[in-house]
Design an enzyme around this catalytic site. Structure first.
Site, PDB file in Angstrom:
ATOM      1  N   HIS A  19       0.812  -1.213   0.000  1.00  0.00           N
ATOM      2  CA  HIS A  19       0.000   0.000   0.000  1.00  0.00           C
ATOM      3  C   HIS A  19       0.851   1.271   0.000  1.00  0.00           C
ATOM      4  CE1 HIS A  19      -3.429  -2.690   1.597  1.00  0.00           C
ATOM      5  NE2 HIS A  19      -3.463  -2.587   0.285  1.00  0.00           N
ATOM      6  N   HIS A  42      -7.873  -8.721  -7.669  1.00  0.00           N
ATOM      7  CA  HIS A  42      -8.203  -9.532  -6.492  1.00  0.00           C
ATOM      8  C   HIS A  42      -8.489  -8.578  -5.330  1.00  0.00           C
ATOM      9  CE1 HIS A  42      -6.134 -12.350  -9.120  1.00  0.00           C
ATOM     10  NE2 HIS A  42      -6.700 -13.331  -8.445  1.00  0.00           N
ATOM     11  N   SER A 104      -6.866  -2.411  -0.611  1.00  0.00           N
ATOM     12  CA  SER A 104      -6.562  -1.654  -1.828  1.00  0.00           C
ATOM     13  C   SER A 104      -7.784  -0.959  -2.438  1.00  0.00           C
ATOM     14  CB  SER A 104      -5.917  -2.571  -2.866  1.00  0.00           C
ATOM     15  OG  SER A 104      -4.726  -3.129  -2.360  1.00  0.00           O
ATOM     16  N   GLU A 122     -13.591  -9.860  -7.490  1.00  0.00           N
ATOM     17  CA  GLU A 122     -13.457 -10.742  -6.328  1.00  0.00           C
ATOM     18  C   GLU A 122     -14.318 -11.977  -6.516  1.00  0.00           C
ATOM     19  OE1 GLU A 122     -12.250 -12.731  -3.455  1.00  0.00           O
ATOM     20  OE2 GLU A 122     -11.307 -10.761  -3.779  1.00  0.00           O
ATOM     21  N   ASP A 150     -13.519 -13.816 -12.538  1.00  0.00           N
ATOM     22  CA  ASP A 150     -12.086 -14.055 -12.462  1.00  0.00           C
ATOM     23  C   ASP A 150     -11.376 -12.899 -13.155  1.00  0.00           C
ATOM     24  OD1 ASP A 150      -9.449 -14.906 -12.768  1.00  0.00           O
ATOM     25  OD2 ASP A 150     -10.020 -17.010 -13.033  1.00  0.00           O
ATOM     26  N   GLY A 151     -10.708 -12.073 -12.373  1.00  0.00           N
ATOM     27  CA  GLY A 151     -10.037 -10.913 -12.945  1.00  0.00           C
ATOM     28  C   GLY A 151      -9.003 -11.270 -13.989  1.00  0.00           C
ATOM     29  N   ASP A 171      -2.743  -8.847  -7.234  1.00  0.00           N
ATOM     30  CA  ASP A 171      -2.241  -9.378  -5.965  1.00  0.00           C
ATOM     31  C   ASP A 171      -3.063 -10.586  -5.512  1.00  0.00           C
ATOM     32  OD1 ASP A 171      -4.465  -7.839  -5.437  1.00  0.00           O
ATOM     33  OD2 ASP A 171      -3.730  -7.142  -3.494  1.00  0.00           O
TER      34      ASP A 171
END
Length: 297
Positions: A19, A42, A104, A122, A150-151, A171
């Protein structure tokens, strides 16, 4: 598949690194007036309580962000990147301390302007539901999109954005070792679609070949594409497994993590060169604590 919960790890040393880098990168990108699109592959639950059951179970925040809220042992001013990170944490804790930790998604939304966009992915059913509820409280309208997809499979559909300015954060938990390869595949496809985007990858540094290959392969990818890159790591303790005389095996937990960026801000290396030694000093858990910082392109 859905076992990982970031609530157990919120505010740990890896979050501090991730971060701190994210905020420094984002604030640089927001200096231009043109709209920015941020994609988080994510997203997690978005907000976490550091005094809740999950955080209490692991206690990881005590050796992470909470060390900065304990009484300082030095009067040396903190690096600007760390101060900016802590300022954001304080914004979520107006009564002091750090009981609430923003993930995030909330850090990004807190800094974005009205004309910027945020795309959150997510898949974990519980975290996705919590993320929906947390985001709904912001009343952000169409600025934020929460997608239970699903990213790695569908986030590239937002690239390039209409403004041709984007930051993509990757991430995953890396609980499944195939995540390392999926990061590489996604980053490669994203670069093909949108070569001038800024791409940020967080990864754990653990005794697994894939973890050590990932930054090397990302560097090769960026170099072949003719893109600049930056690689920062933070180690807080030894990774050795200790066997007690009783026969009990003690595993160290996560000893280190890294951030790899493609097309990073040109100011980021100098900011991290100042911040990383202080992160080592504040977050060290044994004499093996260290950092590394490299850039190219």
């Amino acid at each position: 598949m859905f076992s990982y919960r970031h609530a157990f790890h919120a505010g740990n040393h890896a979050d501090v690194l991730k971060h701190t880098v994210l905020i420094a990168t984002l604030e640089y990108l927001l200096e231009k007036d043109a709209a920015l699109t941020v994609v988080d592959t994510h997203a997690g639950a978005g907000l976490y309580r550091l005094d809740g059951d999950y955080a209490d179970t692991s206690g990881e925040a005590a050796n992470g962000v909470l060390r900065f809220f304990a009484k300082a042992k030095t009067d040396v001013p903190l690096a600007d990147a760390i101060e900016r990170y802590l300022a954001v944490i304080r914004d979520f804790n107006p009564r002091g301390g750090a009981k609430i930790y923003p993930g995030s998604p909330f850090i990004v939304q807190h800094l974005l302007r009205d004309h910027d966009k945020l795309k959150l992915y997510e898949l974990h059913p519980t975290d996705a539901k919590t993320l929906d509820a947390n985001i709904a409280q912001l009343d952000a309208g169409r600025q934020i999109a929460v997608l239970r997809e699903d990213g790695f499979l569908s986030a590239t559909k937002f690239l390039p954005p209409p403004s041709r300015r984007a930051l993509v954060l990757m991430d995953p938990s890396y609980e499944i070792k195939s995540d390392y390869g999926r990061v590489l595949d996604f980053a490669g496809e994203a670069l093909k679609r949108f070569a001038t985007g800024t791409y940020a990858v967080w990864y754990p540094i653990i005794p697994r070949p894939e973890a050590h290959d990932l930054p090397r392969r990302l560097k090769t990818m960026a170099t072949k594409a003719g893109k600049s890159w930056l690689h920062a790591t933070l180690t807080v303790k030894s990774s050795k497994v200790i066997t007690e005389p009783t026969g009990e095996v003690k595993r160290p937990g996560l000893p280190a993590s890294g951030m790899f960026l493609i097309n990073p801000p040109h100011t980021l290396k100098a900011k991290l060169a100042e911040a990383l030694p202080q992160l080592v000093e504040r977050l060290a858990q044994d004499r093996n604590a260290s950092f590394s910082l490299d850039a190219g392109g």
